[in-house]
Scaffold this active site. Sequence first.
Site, mmCIF file in Angstrom:
data_model
loop_
_atom_site.group_PDB
_atom_site.id
_atom_site.type_symbol
_atom_site.label_atom_id
_atom_site.label_comp_id
_atom_site.label_asym_id
_atom_site.label_seq_id
_atom_site.Cartn_x
_atom_site.Cartn_y
_atom_site.Cartn_z
ATOM 1 N N ALA A 35 29.806 7.362 -16.408
ATOM 2 C CA ALA A 35 29.981 7.115 -17.747
ATOM 3 C C ALA A 35 28.696 6.863 -18.381
ATOM 4 O O ALA A 35 27.702 6.272 -17.733
ATOM 5 C CB ALA A 35 30.923 6.488 -18.338
ATOM 6 N N MET A 36 28.376 6.834 -19.773
ATOM 7 C CA MET A 36 27.069 6.833 -20.320
ATOM 8 C C MET A 36 27.325 6.410 -22.018
ATOM 9 O O MET A 36 28.184 6.567 -22.513
ATOM 10 C CB MET A 36 26.425 8.091 -20.519
ATOM 11 C CG MET A 36 25.148 7.861 -21.170
ATOM 12 S SD MET A 36 23.875 6.686 -20.429
ATOM 13 C CE MET A 36 23.099 6.035 -21.646
ATOM 14 N N GLU A 37 26.406 4.912 -21.813
ATOM 15 C CA GLU A 37 27.081 4.023 -23.093
ATOM 16 C C GLU A 37 26.047 4.520 -24.403
ATOM 17 O O GLU A 37 25.834 3.656 -25.324
ATOM 18 C CB GLU A 37 26.318 2.659 -22.757
ATOM 19 C CG GLU A 37 24.829 2.549 -22.521
ATOM 20 C CD GLU A 37 24.328 2.564 -21.145
ATOM 21 O OE1 GLU A 37 24.976 3.120 -20.439
ATOM 22 O OE2 GLU A 37 23.158 2.121 -20.956
ATOM 23 N N GLU A 79 30.866 0.099 -20.486
ATOM 24 C CA GLU A 79 30.089 0.939 -21.364
ATOM 25 C C GLU A 79 30.253 0.318 -22.662
ATOM 26 O O GLU A 79 29.340 0.297 -23.345
ATOM 27 C CB GLU A 79 30.523 2.245 -21.640
ATOM 28 C CG GLU A 79 30.679 3.041 -20.359
ATOM 29 C CD GLU A 79 29.372 3.018 -19.435
ATOM 30 O OE1 GLU A 79 28.338 2.907 -19.906
ATOM 31 O OE2 GLU A 79 29.346 3.210 -17.992
ATOM 32 N N HIS A 85 28.036 -2.580 -23.022
ATOM 33 C CA HIS A 85 26.686 -2.469 -22.969
ATOM 34 C C HIS A 85 26.144 -2.041 -24.408
ATOM 35 O O HIS A 85 24.906 -2.257 -24.821
ATOM 36 C CB HIS A 85 26.336 -0.837 -22.430
ATOM 37 C CG HIS A 85 25.977 -0.627 -21.125
ATOM 38 N ND1 HIS A 85 24.895 -1.596 -20.573
ATOM 39 C CD2 HIS A 85 26.353 0.073 -20.171
ATOM 40 C CE1 HIS A 85 24.664 -1.393 -19.312
ATOM 41 N NE2 HIS A 85 25.465 -0.403 -18.769
#
Length: 884
Positions: free
Chosen positions: A265-267, A301, A304
């Site tokens: 996944a990406m924050e 995430e 973050h």
Amino acid sequence: MIAQKKETFLKDYQPPAYLVDRVDLRIELDAQSTLVQSRLLCRPNQQTKKPLVLNGKRLEVVQVALNGSVLTRNRFTFTDGLLTIAHVPAEPFEVAVTTRINPAENTALEGLYLSSGNYCTQCEPEGFRTITCFPDRPDVMSVFTTTVIGDKTSCPVLLANGNLMASGDLDDGRHYATWHDPFPKPSYLFALVAGDLVRISDTFTTRSGRTVALHIYVEARNRDKCGHAMRSLKKAMRWDEEHFGREYDLDLYMIVAVDDFNMGAMENKGLNVFNSKYVLALPETATDADYEGIEAVIAHEYFHNWTGNRITCRDWFQLSLKEGLTVFRDQEFTADMSSRPVKRIEDVNIIRSLQFREDSGPMAHPVRPPSFVEINNFYTLTVYNKGAEVIRMLFTLLGAETFRQGMDIYFDRHDGQAVTCDDFVAAMETAWGKDLSQFKRWYSQAGTPELTVTGHYSAADQQFILEIEQSCPPTRESVVKEPFFMPIAIGLLDENGNALPVNTDAGTGTDTDTKMLILSEQRQQYFFPNITSKPTVSFLRNFSAPVKVHHAQSEEELHRLMTHDTDPFNRWEAGQTLSLRHILEQIANFQHQQPISIRHRLVRGLRDFLLDTDLDPAFTAMAVTLPTENWIGQQMTIIDPVAIFSVRQQFRAQIGLQLRDELLQRYHDLTGDIPYQYNAVEAARRTLRNTCLAYLLAPEIGGRLTPELLQLGTEQYQRSDNMTDSIAALGCVVNADAAAGAALLADFYTKWQHDPLVVDKWLALQAGCSLPGTLEHVKNLTGHASFSIKNPNKVRALIATFCATNHNQFHAADGHGYCFLGDQVIRLDPLNPQIAARMLTPLTQWRRYDPTRQQMMCEQLERIRRQPLVSDDVQEVVDRSLQK
Ligand code: B3K
Ligand code: ZN
């Protein structure tokens, strides 16, 4: 071969020549030809006048304008990924760049691409430069406003970071949405999503009383699978408020699930993009492990937002500043949500089985690497998991309260900044009031420290002396290592297993059983007075430092620790050490063609764990599981994958046979009587029950199971109401009996072929099958309708599962496994270099094997290197692996 990217060095860091205060983006979506117009409000960051240099990759530059005037081609250059405008004003100025990109042909899944027909982005670390020209480095932080324009029918949903400011219809059946993110952020946190998605909504009220809208976007077919992700998000938001005093800052938090994603996944600020594996779950499609993974990644995430987004990295060498710290935070969160000791054991297993291996191989690098060619290759176990261990050591040294003060200082000092690992440690120093400069060697020295431990007991003096010596093997960046500074938690047990009070200067209410020693010298002695008999040392409690330990303890001592240690981690560890010893002893027998046998005492120890119903079943499951093949291999000078597999498998079969009654008893006692629920208690029950089943169905090599046992697995598969139990049973049958396994696999596929995440499990199960013939089967599956080399989840499920976990067959003596991996990397590299470079990992370990295997593995590395279009990603890994 294409021109190779140069190596970048931490020591060469220079602050940016220009800052960008504001970015206005207008993105007109089109599958083959997306037009991106950007306006950058720039300002010099230095006295000296320098050209303005923007990064740009895999894009067409259509137009460049400076302060409103279009620049002719002689006023700028665009070569080698850099757009340079030689002359720019000394005052703030505006640069407008128009670029054209092709999302449909973006198979690298970096920048703007299509997943199932929907647009999405992945910009970390250097993907933004494939969308538009920009100073694409994390220390340039800007306020972004993004207008997304798309077709109303195919893209009813248009999303970007921040808050929605305006939206409306345009001509030609198109519409637009303008998003504004008030928090300055680096370009790697930019995100855009557009497509035909449905929304699941909820709200969260922050502790200061603000209402935050929570939206999860998925394809319509997945609408009913988001409940767990949403609950996880709310838990994470609450937990961060309670444990770190951190509150969410925007009014909206969005998560989008896509099927094609290079990692978990990406924050991105306010708009996380997730691999659908870490969002979607229903009891019948996802296992307990999936549920736990979703909860952890959603939390990671989310965390973050403070450790990564509000405070970001100055440069990519500092990646662990955000990743190590955020992994530590998500580990603590999961420990609070489930069982703390079990979570610790799981994390230590990752460190020892995988990170230690990385740390002793050609890709070894410090938590803060001194250089890289392709930064994507440094999203590693070292930066993430060892990085988290480094934070954990600070937590252990400072204690929870002082550590929290250090975190508060860090947030206060650096909010809105792009900083370094030194800044983080400095905040901790302020809180602790002690110097941490020696501690910082953990950031600059690679390799796993090794401790040699010896105890000296003097009955006459009633004194026990513990001596610890540390060393660290040479690695690429430093041959000679300076001693590390680390906390070593220990306890002493008397001959009956009672804890001796070693921490006598502790205040009331504190743990007198555990003493925190500080190791800072190469060799140190610690004195324990008033010890009336020779004690048993419980060393490195809770794995207080990420090190290897050499400690000669008798079997009797290990049994004492296994039974009585008050530190659950070390109870487990003593059992592992004992199993490891017996397995290594039998591996030597196997290598000399002697029969393999399992010692009664080991079986008895496992039996005691199994029958102790006072223990958390999840802990018992860990305690009765033999050390991983990877961890066993690391104890050997030359890894013998066949011997390791054979002995471990034989042990498992023997345990299944010798403890059949006990295993069956516990298996039946643990049968649940309520419909599936995901919670720590129920998941623990299922884990132990399935561990019992796996032992009962573990066949001797070449042997056959009784029909009754096979039936036990088949029945569980058929009757269970959830994926955890059905896939566990399916796995047991598949690994025990080829014919019975094939029948159930066919049934499983018929039932689940429409669900890509479940099909991944089906592929992985077959790729991990320990019965002979798996490679041929995997090769056939690469041509199966469900497989696509363009989808990273499929590649991981089939190719990585076989090559990275099926050691016995991947390392088959004929070398066919290596050749298969070579073929796949060569096929994948032109499509998706990041994933191709990851797939290479098993080959990088070639030095650990016998000369014949070494040669065959190197041949594949050489063959990959000879390809005409090898990517920087793959090239760097291959070069480092083959370096003398
Ligand atoms: N920060 C991202 C990882 C990006 C990886 C780029 N190759 C996810 C995470 O660690 O939370
Ligand atoms: Zn992260």
